[in-house]
Design an enzyme around this catalytic site. Structure first.
Site, PDB file in Angstrom:
ATOM      1  CB  THR A 442      -0.791  -0.502   1.301  1.00  0.00           C
ATOM      2  OG1 THR A 442      -1.592  -0.871   1.281  1.00  0.00           O
ATOM      3  CG2 THR A 442      -2.086   0.904   0.966  1.00  0.00           C
ATOM      4  CB  THR A 460      -3.540  -0.914  -1.009  1.00  0.00           C
ATOM      5  OG1 THR A 460      -2.952  -2.009  -1.131  1.00  0.00           O
ATOM      6  CG2 THR A 460      -5.043  -1.232  -1.587  1.00  0.00           C
ATOM      7  CD  GLU A 462      -3.738  -7.532   1.140  1.00  0.00           C
ATOM      8  OE1 GLU A 462      -3.644  -6.529   1.807  1.00  0.00           O
ATOM      9  OE2 GLU A 462      -3.213  -8.233   2.027  1.00  0.00           O
ATOM     10  CD  GLU A 481      -6.686  -4.587  -0.884  1.00  0.00           C
ATOM     11  OE1 GLU A 481      -6.223  -4.274  -0.331  1.00  0.00           O
ATOM     12  OE2 GLU A 481      -5.998  -4.234  -2.322  1.00  0.00           O
ATOM     13  CG  ASP A 484      -7.325  -6.918   3.182  1.00  0.00           C
ATOM     14  OD1 ASP A 484      -6.873  -7.705   3.704  1.00  0.00           O
ATOM     15  OD2 ASP A 484      -6.940  -5.604   3.225  1.00  0.00           O
ATOM     16  CB  SER A 508     -10.090  -2.064   3.571  1.00  0.00           C
ATOM     17  OG  SER A 508      -8.994  -0.376   4.403  1.00  0.00           O
ATOM     18  CB  SER A 509      -6.617  -1.680   8.865  1.00  0.00           C
ATOM     19  OG  SER A 509      -6.885  -3.080   8.834  1.00  0.00           O
ATOM     20  N   GLY A 529       0.279  -0.616   5.406  1.00  0.00           N
ATOM     21  CA  GLY A 529       0.523  -1.098   6.724  1.00  0.00           C
ATOM     22  C   GLY A 529       0.144  -1.592   7.800  1.00  0.00           C
ATOM     23  N   GLY A 530      -1.350  -2.537   6.673  1.00  0.00           N
ATOM     24  CA  GLY A 530      -2.659  -3.481   6.797  1.00  0.00           C
ATOM     25  C   GLY A 530      -2.896  -2.765   7.469  1.00  0.00           C
TER      26      GLY A 530
END
Ligand code: GLU
EC number: 2.3.2.2
Length: 640
Positions: A442, A460, A462, A481, A484, A508-509, A529-530
């Protein structure tokens, strides 16, 4: 308790393994005005190299000068890469606004950061529109195909989740890309230039090329095994069968062609046209090298899925914190609700006289609690009744804040509470989850213009390298993606909000954030950073707003990430030398390095941010060290 056993954490922070080569010291500091890039820096130790000439940059022979901090007037861009920031700056200087510049920067990132972002992926864009004073968001998250079912990531024979590794490199994990729709819609709504014009710097960059640095080579190397197994990916990213050499010029004429096609035909080329048919064919029959020893599951995407894709507006999340307003991304991302809930919890305590140890203690505990609630309640709002308002209510925050003991850390993980029924929350710790896996790739960018419009945009594909599947002849990688999604229900009793579904967006975060004071932009920030994106954004806000750090310091400070697990991840600088470590451990916190095994120096996140200073100057900030440092630029170092 989330069942995520198939998800290994071995790829956490995979990307942090790669450091961009440190910028060599300048032989002699030059006055900012003499530099062609007009990059003004705050600290003399951060002075960039003497800028290459415009001709050298344009020809692809040299990258634009790189500095992590810039201050000045007329507009600003911060991103992970100097070519990308330069593309945004070019658009600003030509009279474009922050939205135009954000699209130009993002498109250039698709060239120079093809393993993190591009037209094969998705993202979330937050904009504060100076013309109206409104703050808006676009949800450009990828969607699952209509044929996807809650058990699509389980093995039909056993009912067990399919190996996460296999899901990552598969057609099955490819969601319908949302990035082109985001660009087109953002420009139509808030921009001043056409998509064709916004793509121009990126077309040139893809054609003329960029200078390969160690990080690009290292990222390719990390993916080498996967890339070798897909004919178009190997052809593009392993030229002559080899890793691209550091210092060589990497060109991507296929991507230039794709951008030109989008410029000519608009995003219909993807969502309703030839490019879309090629994407579908690639997803359904991944172009695996004959004889490759890899199980590559085909995807379910059909042209109708592309045709149905929309990047909807979402009402941003909004919380008031210490007298400012914090706007971020609502579900399908959990970024805004989780950052917002944690800030609300923190707002219950008074930072005055608290000191650094107690401030960090409260930050960690608020994050732990907000994470417990995120995992339980947040998913695509089209599929479950996500209690966004309730998660962000003051009443709920008060109930959660009562769990924080200034003298003792929760041992965690803690149980979620029900924000719709605040009475149900009890001040007791219960069973929580193991750590959710999300990617660590990302990229984030921020832009600001002279009129006061500000953009905060995270995008992103992913995983670093996405699905590893390149669309033949098109020069871009497809996302993975859909990994996720949860592959299995949260528990026997609870499916949870994040199982796969037809047309559904995986949670998502990403947390692109804009902070207003008195209705005007004060800060904009975000990070990759997920699942650590949320804590990185939260901690940077706490550093800036509660601990009084300058923005460059707030970005550079060592990071801690507590995501409702027994231990808290901490960057090496904190573990080795922070004065707060021992007192926090006495409160019961246990710190561990992020679970990256690839690097002696694990990192958390990579922020791009900006601040509108009290005197009206723009301060653009990228990472000084992480990932080798990012690139901040302003239009002019001086007022005139
Ligand atoms: N896929 C992740 C998310 O949407 C982002 C991946 C990353 O940051 O590397 O939260």
């Amino acid at each position: 308790m989330p069942v995520r056993s198939s998800r290994t954490s071995s790829r956490h922070l995979v990307r942090s393994r790669f450091r961009r080569p440190a910028a060599p010291r300048p032989t002699a500091p030059r006055p900012a005005r003499r530099r062609a890039g007009a990059v003004a820096v705050v600290a003399s130790s951060l002075l960039p190299l003497a800028a290459p000439s415009a001709a050298e940059v344009d020809s692809g022979r040299k990258p634009p000068a790189k500095a992590p901090v810039a201050v000045g007037y007329g507009g600003a861009v911060a991103s992970v890469d100097p070519y990308a920031s330069h593309a945004g700056l070019e658009v600003l200087r030509a009279g474009g606004n922050a939205v135009d510049a954000a699209v130009a920067t993002a498109a250039a990132l698709g060239v120079v950061e093809p393993y993190s972002a591009g037209v094969g992926g998705g993202g979330y864009l937050v904009v504060h529109d100076a013309r109206t004073g409104g703050t808006h968001t676009l949800d450009g998250r990828e969607t699952a195909p209509a044929a996807m079912r809650p058990d699509s990531f389980t093995d039909p024979a056993t009912g067990a989740p399919i190996p996460f590794r296999d899901a990552v490199t598969s057609g099955l994990s490819v969601g319908v890309p949302g990035t082109p729709a985001t660009w087109e819609k953002a420009l139509a709504e808030w921009g001043t230039i056409s998509l064709a014009k916004a793509l121009r710097p990126a077309v040139r960059l893809a054609e003329r090329g960029f200078v390969v640095d160690e990080e690009f080579r290292a990222q390719t190397e990390l993916n080498e095994d996967r890339f070798r197994d897909f004919t178009p990916t190997a052809d593009l990213f392993l030229p002559g069968g080899e890793l691209p050499e550091v210092g060589s010029v990497f060109r991507n004429p296929d991507l230039a062609g794709t951008y030109r096609l989008l410029a000519r035909e608009g995003t219909d080329a993807l969502y309703r046209g030839r490019l879309g048919r090629e994407v579908v064919r690639t997803v359904r029959r991944p172009p695996v090298v004959p004889g490759a020893d890899r199980t590559v599951r085909p995807g379910l995407m059909a042209t109708g899925d592309l045709d149905r894709y929309r990047a909807p507006y979402r009402k941003p999340t909004r919380v008031e914190y210490r007298g400012v307003e914090v706007y971020s991304m609502a579900p399908s991302s959990s970024g805004g609700t989780t950052v917002g809930e944690a800030l609300n919890i923190l707002e219950e305590s008074d930072p005055a006289g608290m000191g650094r140890v107690q401030t960090l203690h409260h930050y960690l505990e608020a994050s732990r609690l907000a994470y417990a609630d995120r995992d339980r309640w947040v998913g695509d709002p089209a599929f479950s009744d996500v209690p966004t308002e309730e998660l962000l209510s003051r009443r709920f925050a008060r109930e959660r804040a009562c769990l924080i003991d200034p003298d003792r850390a929760m041992t965690g993980p803690v149980a979620p509470a029900d924000p719709r029924d605040p009475r149900s929350g009890e001040c007791v710790a219960g069973e929580g989850g193991d750590e959710p896996y999300e990617g660590t790739s990302t990229t984030h960018l921020v832009t600001a213009d002279r009129w006061g419009t500000v953009v905060s945009y995270t995008l992103t594909i992913e995983q670093t390298g996405g699905s590893a599947i390149t669309v033949p002849g098109r020069g871009f990688l497809l996302n993975n993606e859909l990994t996720d999604f949860d592959f299995t229900p949260l528990s026997e009793a609870v499916d949870g909000p994040n199982l796969p579904g037809p047309g559904k967006r995986p949670r998502s975060s990403m947390a692109p954030t804009i902070v207003l004071r008195d209705g005007r932009p004060l800060l904009a920030l975000g990070s990759p950073g997920g699942s650590t994106i949320i804590t990185t954004v939260l901690q940077t806000l706490v550093n800036r707003l509660d601990l009084g750090m300058t923005l460059p310091r707030a970005v550079a400070a060592p990071r801690l990430s507590q995501r409702n697990t027994a231990t808290t991840q901490a960057e090496p600088e904190f573990l080795e030398s922070a004065a707060e470590r021992a007192p926090l451990e006495r409160l019961g916190h246990r710190f561990v390095p992020p679970p990256a095994t690839f690097t002696p120096s694990p990192e958390i996140g990579a922020v791009a941010a900006l601040e509108v200073l009290a005197d009206g100057r723009l301060l653009a900030v990228a990472e000084p060290e992480r990932r080798g440092g990012g690139s901040a630029m302003v239009s002019r170092p001086t007022r005139r």
